[in-house]
Design a protein around this motif. Structure first.
Motif, PDB file in Angstrom:
ATOM      1  N   THR A 128      18.301  37.588  44.125  1.00 62.85           N
ATOM      2  CA  THR A 128      19.096  37.467  45.347  1.00 62.85           C
ATOM      3  C   THR A 128      20.228  36.485  45.156  1.00 62.85           C
ATOM      4  O   THR A 128      21.379  36.731  45.533  1.00 62.85           O
ATOM      5  N   GLN A 132      24.295  37.112  45.136  1.00 58.80           N
ATOM      6  CA  GLN A 132      25.088  36.531  46.211  1.00 58.80           C
ATOM      7  C   GLN A 132      26.021  35.422  45.752  1.00 58.80           C
ATOM      8  O   GLN A 132      27.005  35.115  46.409  1.00 58.80           O
ATOM      9  N   GLU A 171      22.587  44.653  50.683  1.00 61.49           N
ATOM     10  CA  GLU A 171      23.884  44.003  50.829  1.00 61.49           C
ATOM     11  C   GLU A 171      24.983  45.012  51.135  1.00 61.49           C
ATOM     12  O   GLU A 171      25.927  44.711  51.850  1.00 61.49           O
TER      13      GLU A 171
END
Length: 344
Positions: A128, A132, A171
């Protein structure tokens, strides 16, 4: 490599839940779907290796949440028999949860994962943050955590790719896997060289960052603050835990700096079982390297105006030195005798 099209902005949780056609199969079939969960029931991931957003980045996130809500659901896993009463553990969304709390929210959308192993849970946490954040913008300890995870044998490539697919779909709902034979992050990683290629690092840098992962959290923080260089960190990583604890304690209590000479000495003393509280302090303070001051007598020069009134210009220097020596002997002999008389 898989291309990632620009996502359409989802304005609310309702729109997110109704937009089934926007999701690919991995998201539609998520076990238990999306739940609204009270934040007080979610605990942080144990030993979470990434720092939370702060300052402007946090302010931007908070403003976005206030305006649009939490657009991407967080991912949690169920926990049992937690002594503090938590029902879930955060895997993906620590910053979203923190930002939502600052924005005044008490609950938010979460995807609940059951039956995950600790290794699989850690994959969610690591991947993650890699997706990101820019790897190059990560702190040293964060890079070390990513590389350590990528370098382990249990980092199963097939499972990893599935998790990456799921996270990319969350996302970007329009994301579609274009090449079933190609992993989103490249080829399978089997060696340190391949890990370095994936993250744009030399194999030596990879090796050093892997050593950073073996440091105590308190020492990692000093590395992140540039108080300890990467090379010094490597030396400290070879110290056993109790030795690292003592090093951290001495650094916290004193304004000492760690340089290469000190870190190499700490490592050497540790390897020879000579490192203890005393030697750690002496090394970090620099005392152990200080040379004793030479006990030489001070050099004194007598100005000409002092002795010129007693000697003619033709007097040789050797004659003056002899007379001065005799005068000093007489002076100290006379004064020493007086001191003895006063004492009696």
């Amino acid at each position: 490599m898989v291309t990632r099209p620009t996502a359409k902005k989802v304005k609310s949780l309702d729109e997110l839940l109704q937009a089934d056609e926007m999701f690919s199969a991995p998201v539609q079939n998520i076990e238990k779907g999306i739940k609204t969960i009270v934040f007080d029931k979610i605990r942080p991931f144990n030993n979470h290796p990434f720092h939370l957003y702060k300052d402007e980045r946090l302010e931007d996130l908070v403003e976005s949440i206030r305006s649009n809500g939490i657009l991407i659901p967080m991912i949690v896993r169920t926990v049992e028999d937690d002594p503090e009463g938590y029902l879930y553990e955060m895997l993906a969304g620590h910053n979203r949860l923190n930002g939502a709390r600052v924005a005044g929210l008490l609950e938010g959308p979460c995807i609940v994962k059951d039956g995950l192993s600790d290794e699989e849970a850690l994959m969610y946490v690591i991947e993650t943050n890699v997706i990101q954040r820019s790897f190059t913008d990560m702190l040293t300890s964060e890079k070390a955590a990513v590389l350590a995870m990528s370098h382990t044998k249990m980092f199963a490539q097939g499972k990893r790719n599935d998790i990456i697919e799921e996270l990319l779909n969350l996302e970007n709902p329009e994301y579609m896997r274009q090449d079933e034979t190609c992993a989103p992050v490249g080829h399978k990683l089997k060696t340190r060289d391949k890990v370095g290629i994936e993250y744009g690092l030399s194999k030596n840098t990879v090796a050093r960052l892997l050593r950073v992962e073996k440091l105590l959290t308190s020492l990692k923080e000093r590395v992140d603050l540039n108080e300890i260089s990467l090379r010094c960190a490597v030396d400290l990583s070879y110290l056993i835990e109790t030795e690292q604890e003592e090093v951290s304690k001495v650094l916290s209590e004193n304004d000492f700096k760690v340089d290469m000479k000190k870190s190499e000495m700490l490592r050497s003393y540790s390897a020879n079982s000579k490192l203890n509280e005393k030697t750690i302090y002496l090394i970090l303070s620099g005392e152990i390297n200080k040379k004793p001051k030479a006990s030489t007598s001070p050099s004194i020069k007598i100005k000409q105006k002092v002795y010129a009134k007693f000697f003619s210009p033709e007097t040789k220097a050797s004659e003056i030195e002899k007379i001065v020596e005799e005068a000093l002997e007489l002076y100290f002999r006379t004064n020493h005798g007086r001191e003895e008389d006063n004492t009696a």
